[in-house]
Design a protein around this motif. Structure first.
Motif, short mmCIF file in Angstrom:
data_model
loop_
_atom_site.label_atom_id
_atom_site.label_comp_id
_atom_site.label_asym_id
_atom_site.label_seq_id
_atom_site.Cartn_x
_atom_site.Cartn_y
_atom_site.Cartn_z
N SER A 25 -4.62 7.57 5.57
CA SER A 25 -3.53 6.65 5.23
C SER A 25 -2.94 7.00 3.86
N SER A 26 -3.80 7.29 2.88
CA SER A 26 -3.33 7.67 1.55
C SER A 26 -2.55 8.98 1.60
N LEU A 27 -3.06 9.93 2.40
CA LEU A 27 -2.38 11.22 2.53
C LEU A 27 -1.01 11.06 3.17
N ALA A 28 -0.93 10.28 4.24
CA ALA A 28 0.34 10.06 4.91
C ALA A 28 1.34 9.35 4.01
N VAL B 44 0.84 -1.20 0.00
CA VAL B 44 0.00 0.00 0.00
C VAL B 44 0.88 1.24 0.00
N PHE B 45 1.89 1.28 0.89
CA PHE B 45 2.77 2.44 0.99
C PHE B 45 3.55 2.67 -0.30
N ILE B 46 4.10 1.57 -0.84
CA ILE B 46 4.90 1.68 -2.05
C ILE B 46 4.05 2.17 -3.22
N SER B 47 2.85 1.61 -3.36
CA SER B 47 1.97 1.98 -4.47
C SER B 47 1.56 3.45 -4.37
N ALA B 48 1.25 3.90 -3.15
CA ALA B 48 0.83 5.29 -2.97
C ALA B 48 1.96 6.25 -3.33
N ARG B 49 3.19 5.90 -2.96
CA ARG B 49 4.32 6.78 -3.27
C ARG B 49 4.65 6.77 -4.76
N LYS B 50 4.42 5.64 -5.41
CA LYS B 50 4.70 5.54 -6.84
C LYS B 50 3.59 6.11 -7.70
N ALA B 51 2.47 6.47 -7.06
CA ALA B 51 1.32 6.98 -7.81
C ALA B 51 1.53 8.39 -8.34
N GLY B 52 2.67 8.99 -8.05
CA GLY B 52 3.02 10.29 -8.62
C GLY B 52 2.08 11.40 -8.18
N GLN B 53 1.46 12.06 -9.15
CA GLN B 53 0.62 13.22 -8.88
C GLN B 53 -0.84 12.85 -8.59
N ALA B 54 -1.15 11.57 -8.52
CA ALA B 54 -2.52 11.16 -8.22
C ALA B 54 -2.92 11.69 -6.84
N SER B 55 -4.11 12.25 -6.74
CA SER B 55 -4.55 12.86 -5.50
C SER B 55 -4.90 11.81 -4.46
N SER B 56 -4.88 12.23 -3.18
CA SER B 56 -5.28 11.32 -2.10
C SER B 56 -6.74 10.90 -2.27
N THR B 57 -7.55 11.79 -2.82
CA THR B 57 -8.96 11.46 -3.06
C THR B 57 -9.08 10.31 -4.05
N LEU B 58 -8.29 10.35 -5.11
CA LEU B 58 -8.34 9.29 -6.12
C LEU B 58 -7.82 7.97 -5.55
N LEU B 59 -6.78 8.03 -4.74
CA LEU B 59 -6.26 6.82 -4.12
C LEU B 59 -7.29 6.21 -3.18
N THR B 60 -7.98 7.07 -2.42
CA THR B 60 -9.02 6.58 -1.52
C THR B 60 -10.19 5.99 -2.30
N PHE B 61 -10.54 6.63 -3.42
CA PHE B 61 -11.61 6.11 -4.28
C PHE B 61 -11.26 4.71 -4.78
N SER B 62 -10.01 4.52 -5.20
CA SER B 62 -9.57 3.21 -5.68
C SER B 62 -9.69 2.16 -4.59
N ALA B 63 -9.28 2.52 -3.37
CA ALA B 63 -9.35 1.57 -2.25
C ALA B 63 -10.79 1.22 -1.92
N MET B 64 -11.66 2.22 -1.90
CA MET B 64 -13.05 1.98 -1.53
C MET B 64 -13.80 1.19 -2.61
N ALA B 65 -13.56 1.50 -3.86
CA ALA B 65 -14.23 0.78 -4.94
C ALA B 65 -13.87 -0.70 -4.92
N GLN B 66 -12.60 -1.00 -4.68
CA GLN B 66 -12.17 -2.40 -4.65
C GLN B 66 -12.55 -3.08 -3.33
N ARG B 67 -12.73 -2.27 -2.29
CA ARG B 67 -13.14 -2.84 -1.01
C ARG B 67 -14.58 -3.35 -1.08
#
Length: 354
Positions: free
Chosen positions: A239-242, A170-193
């Motif tokens: 978590s995505s923001l951190a 999770v940490f590695i993927s978030a850091r490698k996501a570049g300019q993707a916003s925390s909102t988009l990362l959270t959306f991805s987590a929630m949609a797959q959850r």
């Protein structure tokens, strides 16, 4: 006055630790009330995903570069797996604080992976951290109690270890996501959850709880649903923001420490479960292992490409950073114009002669 980036990341990580534990507490409470946690959590995740999707559509903040798509999807996948495994670990008998301590395996695994893929030897501090982790894991698991309880707590601890491995990704993927916003990362987590929770609910069947119990007290059910919605959203967004604001090793250290402290306190005050001395000693050793691994890190590596080998470099830089020397070599002028070449050399500290 502008707050430094890492200071905001530290605050977000500590807050994420608290809300992550509250998610696990909600799962434990719902099991005691015979309410279907995974079924309800799937609906809560669906509502959050829809809300975030509408927000991003209105703000036009959903654009991604092609290379970032896989990391956004990866962050969501491993985030969903981490949540399901954490809840299953709690339901199988693991302490909330112990789940956090065993989850610190993400730091050790990622550091080992980064170094092994790069073919580098492990330093003495990394070996010490691994030994501390192994001893701590054995003490937390308390093999004698695990055997006496027919392995239920042992199963919970094993699930917590698997959750820790997914947390590293999770940490590695978030850091490698570049300019993707925390909102988009959270959306991805929630949609797959949504998929992960409902699949788990189908797999568990009656063990997930009785859906009819939700109709027995509609006001109480609605209140609990809204609280679950809130803690899920805050835990994932923080978590995505951190993960984006802090290096993975620092985020892992803060989350581990925060979850361990608040987790054992919640065990005591919410469930009346006093952790044994051997469990606390094991948790302390595992947190010491995380600190040792973090302090063993050296200044950051400068590699930032997107090939398989560079991913290993990135993981090593995030969890087990190394000294490097930058050598600039000015080539002779060619017909097409001057060309400048930059070479990154990994050189052990103290081996450089001028």
């Amino acid at each position: 006055m502008q707050i430094p980036t890492e200071a905001r990341g530290i605050t977000a990580a500590l807050a994420a630790a608290l809300f992550t534990n509250l998610v696990m507490v909600s799962g434990k409470l719902m099991q005691g009330w015979n309410w279907p946690y995974f079924f309800l959590a799937g609906f809560a995740s669906l509502f959050i995903a829809l809300g975030l999707g509408i927000l991003m559509w209105c703000q036009k903040s959903y654009h991604l570069e092609t290379r970032e798509v896989k990391w956004v999807l990866s962050r969501g996948l491993f985030g969903a797996l981490n949540n399901v495994l954490n809840i299953c670990a709690i339901l199988a008998g693991a302490h909330i604080g112990s789940v956090a301590a065993l989850g610190s395996v993400n730091t050790v695994v990622a550091a080992l992976l980064g170094r092994l893929v790069l073919g580098e030897p492990l330093g003495k501090w990394h070996v010490l951290a691994i030994l501390l982790f192994l001893v701590g894991a054995v003490l937390i698991s308390d093999p004698r109690e695990a055997l006496a309880s027919m392995g239920s707590s042992l199963l919970g601890n094993l699930l917590a270890l698997l959750a820790g491995i997914t947390l590293g990704f999770v940490f590695i993927s978030a850091r490698k996501a570049g300019q993707a916003s925390s909102t988009l990362l959270t959306f991805s987590a929630m949609a797959q959850r949504v998929v992960a929770c409902w699949a788990t609910a189908l797999l568990l069947g009656k063990a997930d709880g009785n859906i009819e119990s939700l109709a027995e007290s509609p006001p109480k059910s609605m209140l609990f649903f809204l609280l679950l919605l809130l803690v899920l959203l805050l835990a994932n967004w923080l978590s995505s923001l951190a993960s984006k604001l802090c290096p993975a090793a620092l985020t892992a250290t803060l989350l581990t420490g925060g979850q361990m402290i608040t987790g054992y306190l919640l065990d005591i005050f919410a469930f009346g479960k006093l952790p044994k001395v051997i469990t606390l000693i094991g948790a302390s050793l595992m947190f010491l292992a995380v600190l040792t691994m973090t302090l063993a890190r050296l200044p950051p590596n400068t590699v930032e490409t997107d090939s398989p080998s560079s991913l290993a470099n990135f993981m090593a830089a995030e969890y087990a950073e190394r000294k490097n020397v930058m050598v600039e070599d000015q080539d002779q002028e060619m017909p097409s114009g001057p060309r400048k070449r930059t070479i990154s050399l990994d050189v052990p500290v103290g081996k450089i002669r001028l």
